[in-house]
Design an enzyme around this catalytic site. Sequence first.
Site, PDB file in Angstrom:
ATOM      1  N   GLU A 176     -45.467  13.147  29.334  1.00  0.00           N
ATOM      2  CA  GLU A 176     -44.661  13.717  30.464  1.00  0.00           C
ATOM      3  C   GLU A 176     -44.537  12.828  31.760  1.00  0.00           C
ATOM      4  OE1 GLU A 176     -45.072  18.405  29.223  1.00  0.00           O
ATOM      5  OE2 GLU A 176     -46.337  17.614  30.979  1.00  0.00           O
ATOM      6  N   GLU A 369     -44.882  18.885  21.650  1.00  0.00           N
ATOM      7  CA  GLU A 369     -45.462  19.993  22.439  1.00  0.00           C
ATOM      8  C   GLU A 369     -44.708  20.959  22.444  1.00  0.00           C
ATOM      9  OE1 GLU A 369     -47.204  19.851  26.254  1.00  0.00           O
ATOM     10  OE2 GLU A 369     -48.256  18.007  26.143  1.00  0.00           O
TER      11      GLU A 369
END
Length: 471
Positions: A176, A369
């Site tokens: 991320e 995810e």
Amino acid sequence: MNKDFLWGAAMCASQAEGGYLEGGKGLTANDIFPALNEGRWEALYNVPESLQKKYNYYPSHQAIDFYHRYVEDIKLLAELGIKVFRTSINWARIFPNGDELEPNEEGLQFYEDVFNECGKYGITPVVTLNHFDTPLGLYKYGGWKNKKVITFFERYCETVFKRFKTQVKYWITFNEINMILGIPIVGGLIDPLKEENILEAKYQGAHNQLVASAIATKIGHEINPEFMVGSMIGAGKNYPYSPNPADVWAAYQADQEEYSLIDVQVKGKYSAYMRRYFEKNDIDILATEEEMALLKTYTADFLALSYYSTRLTAANNEDKEATGGNIADTLKNSYLEANDFGWQIDPLGFRITLNELYDRYEVPLFIVENGLAAMDVADENYFVEDDYRINYFAKHIQAMKEAMDDGVDIIGYATWGTIDIVSASSGIMSKRYGLVYVDLDDEGNGTRNRYKKKSFDWYKKVVTSNGEELM
């Protein structure tokens, strides 16, 4: 579904391993939660003795003890029939302070053992190189704001690429990467209290990570041309609060800033929007011609993403109700339900997000995810009847399948925190994502034994049917 679709499970080193100083490992920012989470920045200078009187439990120090129980855990994951296991290497296990010239053999051997164990079951590791665990020893350089850290990262990447060149195919450079802009101390070891211009410091740190990512892609392809080296975004479409053009523009700006780093990793250059943003905000990025050439040449092979919810954005937040979100709060969307932590549940938003990312970047997507955080309550036999999680997954997987029917190229899908892990943002254990319950509470009490939830057998059915049996 394509027969080669990669169903998987996901977790990361800092939230699962424990053994925080075992095997020669050094410290990372995660090892001094909850001190940092409460703004106790002195933890950065004196770790951990200075805070032991106040804090006697640091969640990541033991976590769920994957460090000692990985054989048991991988066997459990293999029961699901998964093809990939998304995890991470903790940089501080390989180079404890980050700037050593030689790696720590015990750390390398640990991950070799983990990946060999995956291989026994035909599971391919998907490995993140930096999942919010830059060695704390690099804080003295100013963290990722300092270009010296690029060299240290390059040494680390070359080391693990060579060691695991036959065991790992899929690599993600930074988890991320956009999170360095929201949580710079965790994402980039950049201390907001020490920066005169924190906005510039964050984007300089981000730029240096982008350069490091390009270098990693170059080295990876040289060591093993079969490597797939990807980038990763914490994804979620920004909706405008209303049809008011001011709200639509605010949502557009939020998306542009969210995509700003991935634009560079996939397209090889900063967008026109971000170049103007830098100029307007007096952000002077130190970027050499050589760096810009690297960014242009060594772009990402795929785009990995996490998805939990969409966001709601307004030109003016005054008198508007906020709710929880991944790292940062967002405005409450009255059309959506929410989980126990206020994160809004939006399966259609998942389809929208996947379509938008693929339209923008035209590279394969990898969902590494997706999951539902909940305050699971186990019965006297440690069983959790988590129909709410099954419902969440079923709707999101269906949305993913519809996105693929729309023409979106998706490599695979992994449930997040497949075995319960400690929370990244708070360190609590009661915020559970897993298909497997871990007997551990927020104070570190419990056996850490594993117990399958109802969702475990459900996901096994999804995997073995290649996504055909969702309910």
